[in-house]
Design a protein around this motif. Structure first.
Motif, PDB file in Angstrom:
ATOM      1  N   LYS A   1      26.188  77.735  44.132  1.00 27.66           N
ATOM      2  CA  LYS A   1      24.758  77.973  43.997  1.00 27.66           C
ATOM      3  C   LYS A   1      23.909  77.098  44.919  1.00 27.66           C
ATOM      4  O   LYS A   1      22.687  77.186  44.890  1.00 27.66           O
ATOM      5  CB  LYS A   1      24.335  77.744  42.543  1.00 27.66           C
ATOM      6  N   SER A   2      24.529  76.262  45.735  1.00 28.17           N
ATOM      7  CA  SER A   2      23.758  75.359  46.585  1.00 28.17           C
ATOM      8  C   SER A   2      24.525  75.078  47.871  1.00 28.17           C
ATOM      9  O   SER A   2      25.641  74.545  47.827  1.00 28.17           O
ATOM     10  CB  SER A   2      23.472  74.049  45.841  1.00 28.17           C
ATOM     11  N   ILE A   3      23.912  75.417  48.992  1.00 29.39           N
ATOM     12  CA  ILE A   3      24.552  75.155  50.283  1.00 29.39           C
ATOM     13  C   ILE A   3      24.624  73.662  50.555  1.00 29.39           C
ATOM     14  O   ILE A   3      25.630  73.152  51.067  1.00 29.39           O
ATOM     15  CB  ILE A   3      23.785  75.892  51.405  1.00 29.39           C
ATOM     16  N   VAL A   4      23.560  72.948  50.205  1.00 30.96           N
ATOM     17  CA  VAL A   4      23.553  71.502  50.424  1.00 30.96           C
ATOM     18  C   VAL A   4      24.647  70.832  49.588  1.00 30.96           C
ATOM     19  O   VAL A   4      25.360  69.944  50.062  1.00 30.96           O
ATOM     20  CB  VAL A   4      22.168  70.914  50.084  1.00 30.96           C
ATOM     21  N   LYS A   5      24.789  71.271  48.335  1.00 27.42           N
ATOM     22  CA  LYS A   5      25.848  70.731  47.496  1.00 27.42           C
ATOM     23  C   LYS A   5      27.217  71.068  48.066  1.00 27.42           C
ATOM     24  O   LYS A   5      28.161  70.274  47.953  1.00 27.42           O
ATOM     25  CB  LYS A   5      25.711  71.285  46.078  1.00 27.42           C
ATOM     26  N   SER A   6      27.334  72.225  48.699  1.00 27.67           N
ATOM     27  CA  SER A   6      28.596  72.612  49.319  1.00 27.67           C
ATOM     28  C   SER A   6      28.994  71.616  50.401  1.00 27.67           C
ATOM     29  O   SER A   6      30.177  71.259  50.525  1.00 27.67           O
ATOM     30  CB  SER A   6      28.475  74.014  49.919  1.00 27.67           C
ATOM     31  N   VAL A   7      28.022  71.155  51.166  1.00 26.29           N
ATOM     32  CA  VAL A   7      28.319  70.160  52.200  1.00 26.29           C
ATOM     33  C   VAL A   7      28.845  68.875  51.564  1.00 26.29           C
ATOM     34  O   VAL A   7      29.842  68.295  52.017  1.00 26.29           O
ATOM     35  CB  VAL A   7      27.060  69.868  53.038  1.00 26.29           C
ATOM     36  N   GLY A   8      28.180  68.425  50.497  1.00 25.27           N
ATOM     37  CA  GLY A   8      28.622  67.202  49.820  1.00 25.27           C
ATOM     38  C   GLY A   8      30.028  67.323  49.260  1.00 25.27           C
ATOM     39  O   GLY A   8      30.836  66.399  49.370  1.00 25.27           O
ATOM     40  N   VAL A   9      30.321  68.471  48.659  1.00 20.83           N
ATOM     41  CA  VAL A   9      31.662  68.696  48.117  1.00 20.83           C
ATOM     42  C   VAL A   9      32.689  68.712  49.243  1.00 20.83           C
ATOM     43  O   VAL A   9      33.797  68.180  49.107  1.00 20.83           O
ATOM     44  CB  VAL A   9      31.705  70.010  47.315  1.00 20.83           C
ATOM     45  N   GLY A  10      32.333  69.312  50.386  1.00 24.87           N
ATOM     46  CA  GLY A  10      33.241  69.309  51.531  1.00 24.87           C
ATOM     47  C   GLY A  10      33.541  67.910  52.020  1.00 24.87           C
ATOM     48  O   GLY A  10      34.685  67.586  52.372  1.00 24.87           O
ATOM     49  N   VAL A  11      32.524  67.054  52.031  1.00 22.30           N
ATOM     50  CA  VAL A  11      32.722  65.654  52.438  1.00 22.30           C
ATOM     51  C   VAL A  11      33.712  64.969  51.494  1.00 22.30           C
ATOM     52  O   VAL A  11      34.667  64.310  51.931  1.00 22.30           O
ATOM     53  CB  VAL A  11      31.375  64.893  52.448  1.00 22.30           C
ATOM     54  N   ILE A  12      33.473  65.111  50.186  1.00 20.95           N
ATOM     55  CA  ILE A  12      34.339  64.452  49.196  1.00 20.95           C
ATOM     56  C   ILE A  12      35.775  64.968  49.296  1.00 20.95           C
ATOM     57  O   ILE A  12      36.738  64.193  49.295  1.00 20.95           O
ATOM     58  CB  ILE A  12      33.783  64.686  47.781  1.00 20.95           C
ATOM     59  N   ALA A  13      35.922  66.290  49.393  1.00 20.06           N
ATOM     60  CA  ALA A  13      37.262  66.880  49.439  1.00 20.06           C
ATOM     61  C   ALA A  13      38.020  66.425  50.685  1.00 20.06           C
ATOM     62  O   ALA A  13      39.222  66.136  50.628  1.00 20.06           O
ATOM     63  CB  ALA A  13      37.169  68.396  49.395  1.00 20.06           C
ATOM     64  N   ALA A  14      37.337  66.355  51.823  1.00 17.40           N
ATOM     65  CA  ALA A  14      38.011  65.944  53.055  1.00 17.40           C
ATOM     66  C   ALA A  14      38.405  64.472  53.012  1.00 17.40           C
ATOM     67  O   ALA A  14      39.462  64.091  53.538  1.00 17.40           O
ATOM     68  CB  ALA A  14      37.102  66.207  54.252  1.00 17.40           C
ATOM     69  N   ILE A  15      37.576  63.637  52.390  1.00 16.38           N
ATOM     70  CA  ILE A  15      37.932  62.225  52.246  1.00 16.38           C
ATOM     71  C   ILE A  15      39.191  62.086  51.386  1.00 16.38           C
ATOM     72  O   ILE A  15      40.088  61.288  51.687  1.00 16.38           O
ATOM     73  CB  ILE A  15      36.759  61.429  51.634  1.00 16.38           C
ATOM     74  N   LEU A  16      39.265  62.881  50.329  1.00 16.86           N
ATOM     75  CA  LEU A  16      40.430  62.815  49.447  1.00 16.86           C
ATOM     76  C   LEU A  16      41.682  63.370  50.121  1.00 16.86           C
ATOM     77  O   LEU A  16      42.754  62.762  50.068  1.00 16.86           O
ATOM     78  CB  LEU A  16      40.149  63.580  48.157  1.00 16.86           C
ATOM     79  N   LEU A  17      41.545  64.530  50.762  1.00 11.86           N
ATOM     80  CA  LEU A  17      42.701  65.195  51.376  1.00 11.86           C
ATOM     81  C   LEU A  17      42.994  64.698  52.779  1.00 11.86           C
ATOM     82  O   LEU A  17      44.060  64.996  53.332  1.00 11.86           O
ATOM     83  CB  LEU A  17      42.477  66.706  51.410  1.00 11.86           C
ATOM     84  N   GLN A  18      42.033  63.976  53.386  1.00 13.65           N
ATOM     85  CA  GLN A  18      42.172  63.461  54.746  1.00 13.65           C
ATOM     86  C   GLN A  18      42.472  64.563  55.748  1.00 13.65           C
ATOM     87  O   GLN A  18      43.203  64.366  56.725  1.00 13.65           O
ATOM     88  CB  GLN A  18      43.258  62.380  54.800  1.00 13.65           C
ATOM     89  N   SER A  19      41.899  65.731  55.504  1.00 13.00           N
ATOM     90  CA  SER A  19      42.135  66.852  56.411  1.00 13.00           C
ATOM     91  C   SER A  19      41.058  67.902  56.205  1.00 13.00           C
ATOM     92  O   SER A  19      40.961  68.497  55.118  1.00 13.00           O
ATOM     93  CB  SER A  19      43.516  67.466  56.160  1.00 13.00           C
ATOM     94  N   ALA A  20      40.261  68.154  57.246  1.00 12.65           N
ATOM     95  CA  ALA A  20      39.284  69.239  57.185  1.00 12.65           C
ATOM     96  C   ALA A  20      39.987  70.592  57.191  1.00 12.65           C
ATOM     97  O   ALA A  20      39.494  71.551  56.604  1.00 12.65           O
ATOM     98  CB  ALA A  20      38.320  69.132  58.372  1.00 12.65           C
ATOM     99  N   THR A  21      41.139  70.661  57.856  1.00 11.31           N
ATOM    100  CA  THR A  21      41.899  71.916  57.881  1.00 11.31           C
ATOM    101  C   THR A  21      42.360  72.296  56.482  1.00 11.31           C
ATOM    102  O   THR A  21      42.276  73.462  56.084  1.00 11.31           O
ATOM    103  CB  THR A  21      43.116  71.776  58.805  1.00 11.31           C
ATOM    104  N   ALA A  22      42.852  71.324  55.719  1.00 14.21           N
ATOM    105  CA  ALA A  22      43.289  71.606  54.348  1.00 14.21           C
ATOM    106  C   ALA A  22      42.132  72.123  53.507  1.00 14.21           C
ATOM    107  O   ALA A  22      42.283  73.066  52.729  1.00 14.21           O
ATOM    108  CB  ALA A  22      43.882  70.343  53.710  1.00 14.21           C
TER     109      ALA A  22
END
Length: 552
Positions: free
Chosen positions: A45-66
């Protein structure tokens, strides 16, 4: 000879770096897979929130591809939109830039601490979460060790007589340098590893910022190309997401390269040293890309729809050829091996039926119900063929161990067929009932169901590992998970009753659906647990009965 040793040392260090990042990602996925899934589901429901979630997920997974592959999978089943998923990938690229910032710090003092704590958790504890935490700490320590190895391996390059000429050429020919960065990131399948490699070169005085800047920009494009390659045969929506991300990154890199060519990019302001300039440029590029590209995600989403239109409705499920080899019936070991392959095919189809279940509670894409039912029909047919094949094999002269294995395979085929029935009948009925009454689960109830589903999906993979490896520890863990699921079912029931007692309106509206779903997931898990019993029985670790027998 020295050149060969240098190449071997550098290759070994890079391989350790790639393995370490994968080790961290695997630990995160195993420890918090369902939680990550829920995190992605909050972005719709929020594009801005989507960016934040992407940041958190990539930090955890250490991979933007994943991250890109995960959201592409969600989009393929209709659980996420292409626009929101594009925003997540933009955030994921920024998240990996932050990971690079952290890993480029002087953290040598942290290595023995990570190894000690990680080793104690991974080797001396039994809990699954503690073991995965140890795996993650081990992985971070290995990343830091690999960076030190890269630095040590590249030190002799400073004295290579042609190195200054090569670096100067790359600094002048930004296109060639950019292509080189793309190639390295694509071969590594990791932009994080590529940027860390460039930073290590810069730290040893091998690479200047003039040559490093286009390499960094190329690595950003190469990381997007990896996702393109991995989704090349995927769903149209998945390909739209990875293509949109490539458009953003290639466009941003082209603009930055033009600024480099015309000396409009003040590289000296990105840090006081070459390695700091490399990692800071990477971070600045991704921050700028999020700011500039975010307003255009809807436009790019619509553009990619023209490249990859929706598949026609007649695009149906196809199971592929059977693995049962009738020519091997006179060779029992070969025949049983072909049954193993067929069981793996059955399990793959069951996994595709079970994976999107929680997403379907939220939204049912057109044709998805029919697709799952088609897979169940195929599972039923495969189960029948496996039983007939094994019945014919049983008429041959079998060794005792082969005869026992044959009966176990009959049980496995029946178990997989039953899982398919539970998904296509019980769970789909619950899904349809929830949408019929237009109700919503309570926040707590939804979290419980997702946790149970995630655990079942993990145990399904563990069951397949046991099938192909006969690993005793995996079998023990799989059977123990049956007890854990029983406890979780009871806990979910008690909490649900408590919410009913408190007159929670969502729990009242979805009570039957919630309880039926929990019961179905528990039964599915029990079917997968069957795969562990033969291994424990053969190892003498399985009790004949759970009933306590008193001596007279």
């Amino acid at each position: 000879m020295q050149a060969i040793i240098l190449i071997m040392q550098l290759t070994g260090a890079v391989m350790l770096l790639l393995y370490s990042t994968r080790m961290v990602r695997t630990g995160i996925e195993r420890a918090a897979g369902p939680a990550l899934r829920d995190l992605f589901m909050t972005t719709r429901k929020s594009i801005v929130k989507s960016v934040g979630v992407g940041v958190i997920a990539a930090i955890l997974l250490q991979s933007a591809t994943a991250v890109a592959l995960v959201v592409a999978g969600f989009a393929a089943v209709g659980a996420m939109g292409v626009t929101g998923s594009l925003a997540v990938t933009l955030g994921a690229d920024l998240g990996t830039a932050l990971v690079v910032q952290f890993l480029s710090l002087d953290l040598d003092w942290l290595i023995p601490i990570l190894l000690t704590v990680g080793g104690a958790l991974f080797l001396k504890t039994e809990g699954r979460l503690k073991k995965q935490a140890g795996r993650i700490l081990f992985g971070v320590a290995f990343i830091l060790i690999s960076l030190n190895m890269i630095g040590a391996a590249t030190t002799p390059l400073r004295d290579f007589r042609y190195m200054p000429d090569i670096v100067a050429y790359l600094g002048q020919d930004v296109i060639t340098a950019c292509l080189g960065g793309m190639l390295i990131a694509f071969v590594f399948h990791s932009s994080v590893a590529a940027i860390l490699l460039f930073a290590a070169f810069a730290a040893e005085g091998v690479l200047t910022i003039a040559a490093g800047a286009p390499l960094v920009l190329g690595a950003n494009i190469g990381g997007a190309l990896v996702a393109i390659w991995l989704t090349r045969a995927g769903h149209a929506k998945a390909r739209r997401i990875t293509t949109g991300n490539l458009i953003f990154r290639a466009g941003g890199a082209a603009a930055a390269l033009a600024a480099l060519h015309f000396d409009l990019l003040p590289l000296e302001r990105f840090g006081t040293s070459a390695p700091a300039q490399v990692v800071n440029l990477h971070l600045a590029f991704n921050v700028a890309l999020v700011i500039v590209a975010l307003p255009f995600v809807i436009l790019i989403s619509n553009l990619t729809r023209r490249f990859f239109p929706a598949a026609p409705p007649e695009d149906r499920f196809a199971a592929g050829p059977s693995a049962l080899d009738r020519n091997a019936l006179n060779e029992p070991r070969l025949a049983l091996a072909s049954v193993t392959r067929e069981l793996l095919r059955m399990a793959g189809i069951v996994d595709r039926m079970l994976a999107p279940v929680m997403d379907l509670f939220e939204k049912v894409p057109p044709g998805e119900i029919e697709r799952i039912r088609e897979m169940d029909v195929e599972i039923n047919a495969m189960q029948t063929e496996v039983k007939l094949y094994l019945a014919e094999l049983s008429q041959r002269q079998l060794k005792p161990e082969d005869a026992i294995r044959l009966m176990d395979y009959v049980d496995f085929a029946v178990a997989l067929e039953r899982v398919g029935d539970i998904v296509s009948k019980d769970l789909l009925r619950s899904i349809k009932e929830k949408h019929r009454v237009a109700s919503h689960f309570s926040k707590e109830g939804w979290a419980e169901l997702n946790a149970l589903h995630g655990r079942v999906m993990r145990n399904a993979q563990l069951a397949l590992n046991v099938l192909v490896s006969d690993d005793v520890e995996s079998a023990r863990e799989l059977v123990e998970e049956k007890e854990h699921m029983r406890a979780l079912e009871r806990l979910s029931f008690d909490r649900h009753v408590e919410r009913l007692a408190n007159r929670a309106p969502e729990s009242i509206a979805t009570s039957d659906v919630h309880l039926e779903t929990v019961r179905s997931l528990k039964e599915i898990n029990s079917r997968f647990a069957l795969f562990g019993y033969p291994v424990l029985r053969q190892s003498g670790l399985l009790l004949e009965s759970r009933i306590h027998r008193q001596e007279p």
